[in-house]
Design a protein around this motif. Structure first.
Motif, short mmCIF file in Angstrom:
data_model
loop_
_atom_site.label_atom_id
_atom_site.label_comp_id
_atom_site.label_asym_id
_atom_site.label_seq_id
_atom_site.Cartn_x
_atom_site.Cartn_y
_atom_site.Cartn_z
N CYS A 1 0.81 -1.20 0.06
CA CYS A 1 -0.01 0.06 -0.03
C CYS A 1 0.93 1.29 0.14
CB CYS A 1 -0.94 0.10 1.25
SG CYS A 1 -2.09 -1.27 1.17
N ILE B 1 -0.39 -3.14 9.45
CA ILE B 1 0.02 -2.53 8.18
C ILE B 1 1.03 -3.69 7.51
CG2 ILE B 1 1.04 -0.94 6.66
CD1 ILE B 1 0.40 1.16 8.64
N TYR C 1 5.28 -0.96 2.74
CA TYR C 1 4.09 0.23 3.10
C TYR C 1 4.92 1.24 3.09
CZ TYR C 1 1.65 3.66 5.34
OH TYR C 1 1.05 5.03 5.56
N CYS D 1 9.40 -1.49 5.22
CA CYS D 1 8.53 -0.45 5.20
C CYS D 1 9.61 0.77 4.84
CB CYS D 1 7.96 -0.10 6.67
SG CYS D 1 7.21 1.51 6.81
#
Length: 319
Positions: free
Chosen positions: A198, A215, A219, A239
């Protein structure tokens, strides 16, 4: 049906209701019952209604709102947002600038299909679960007034979602490859889940309930959580987001997965431990406004090659 009575235009509606114009002022429309009692006054010119005022504080019935909705659609009037909200009508604005005013039933039917490049203001919608279809693109959706318990966003959507001040939502589940932004401030959300890959901004200010935030891997974006309570806050592998947490408190550790490449700024977050996985090459800034509020421990995985700044933290006791 339209008629002329004493130089006043009359639009006959169902159930004996009618709309009359004010003599000498075509910019005032009056909704009347069959006994001619005034129900509401509509103000506006040039097929644009900018104010709907129930007469002397009267509460309009759903049937009266429905009749006005039919009249507005049949005569192609435009409404401003305040008038649409008073009539419980949601507004869809299309890319070409045209607008459509939908009842709750019409909106539920429309939301079953994938929408592209629309702005949606939801003024009345009650659902246990809303499914936003996969591959919905270019939309701006405002769900602040929606009475929805759970929202599921399909994969590969590109949307701006606003749930600010919504006091019905409990769960938001976003599938993989979501792009856009999500506002979850000042609401009652309890569970937030984002799938893999995402790329979005997520903001939570002043949560009204403690929530869990999970999450998944890869990300990116801006994550802001401020003045809120969380049970879990877990972010997966690789991330590279910009994460800003301030004036929060939680029951469990704040956990960042392996290969972190982003920036983590933690200011006065009252959790015991901040845990970062191995192979971290990101930047970690830990601070607290007072010695009484903040984390006590920072746990770093193997092969740490990032930056850890504890200059502003009077609370950390162990690394």
């Amino acid at each position: 049906m339209t008629a002329e009575i004493n130089a006043t235009t009359v639009f006959k509606l169902e159930d004996g209701y009618k709309i009359t114009t004010l003599e000498g002022n075509g910019c005032i429309l009056i909704l009347r019952e069959k006994n001619d009692k005034v129900v509401a006054i509509l103000e506006g010119c040039g097929h644009c209604i900018h104010q709907v005022s129930p007469y002397k504080g009267r509460q309009m019935t759903p049937r009266e709102k429905h009749l006005l909705h039919k009249f507005i659609r049949s005569h192609q009037y435009q409404l401003n947002m305040e008038s649409a909200a008073l009539l419980d009508l949601s507004v869809i604005k299309y890319a070409d600038g045209t607008e459509e005013y939908l009842s709750e039933r019409q909106l539920k039917k429309r939301l079953r299909d994938r929408l592209e490049n629309v702005t949606l203001q939801v003024n009345r919608l009650s659902l246990r679960t809303l499914h936003i279809p996969a591959f919905s693109k270019g939309g701006i959706y405002n769900f602040s007034r929606a009475a929805i318990k759970k929202v599921i966003v399909g994969k590969n959507c590109d949307l701006l979602l606003d749930f600010g001040h919504n006091q019905a939502i409990k769960t938001l589940q976003v599938h993989e490859s979501f792009t856009g932004s999500i506002n979850l401030s000042h609401n009652t959300v309890e569970k937030i889940e984002l799938g893999n890959n995402c790329r979005c901004d997520l903001a939570v200010y002043g949560s009204l309930r403690c929530f869990s935030l999970r999450i998944a891997d890869v990300y990116s974006g801006n994550l802001i959580v401020k003045n809120s309570c969380f049970h879990h806050l877990d972010i997966g592998y690789y991330c590279y987001a910009l994460i800003n947490l301030s004036d929060n408190w939680g029951r469990r550790d704040l956990t960042i997965g392996d290969s972190f490449r982003g920036s983590l700024n933690v200011d006065t977050v009252n959790v015991y431990n901040i845990k970062v996985g191995k192979d971290c090459k990101g930047r970690l800034n830990i601070s607290s406004k007072t010695p009484q509020r903040g984390n006590r421990k920072v746990e770093l995985g193997d092969d740490f090659a990032g930056v850890l700044d504890l200059q502003g933290s009077p609370t950390v006791e162990r690394v």
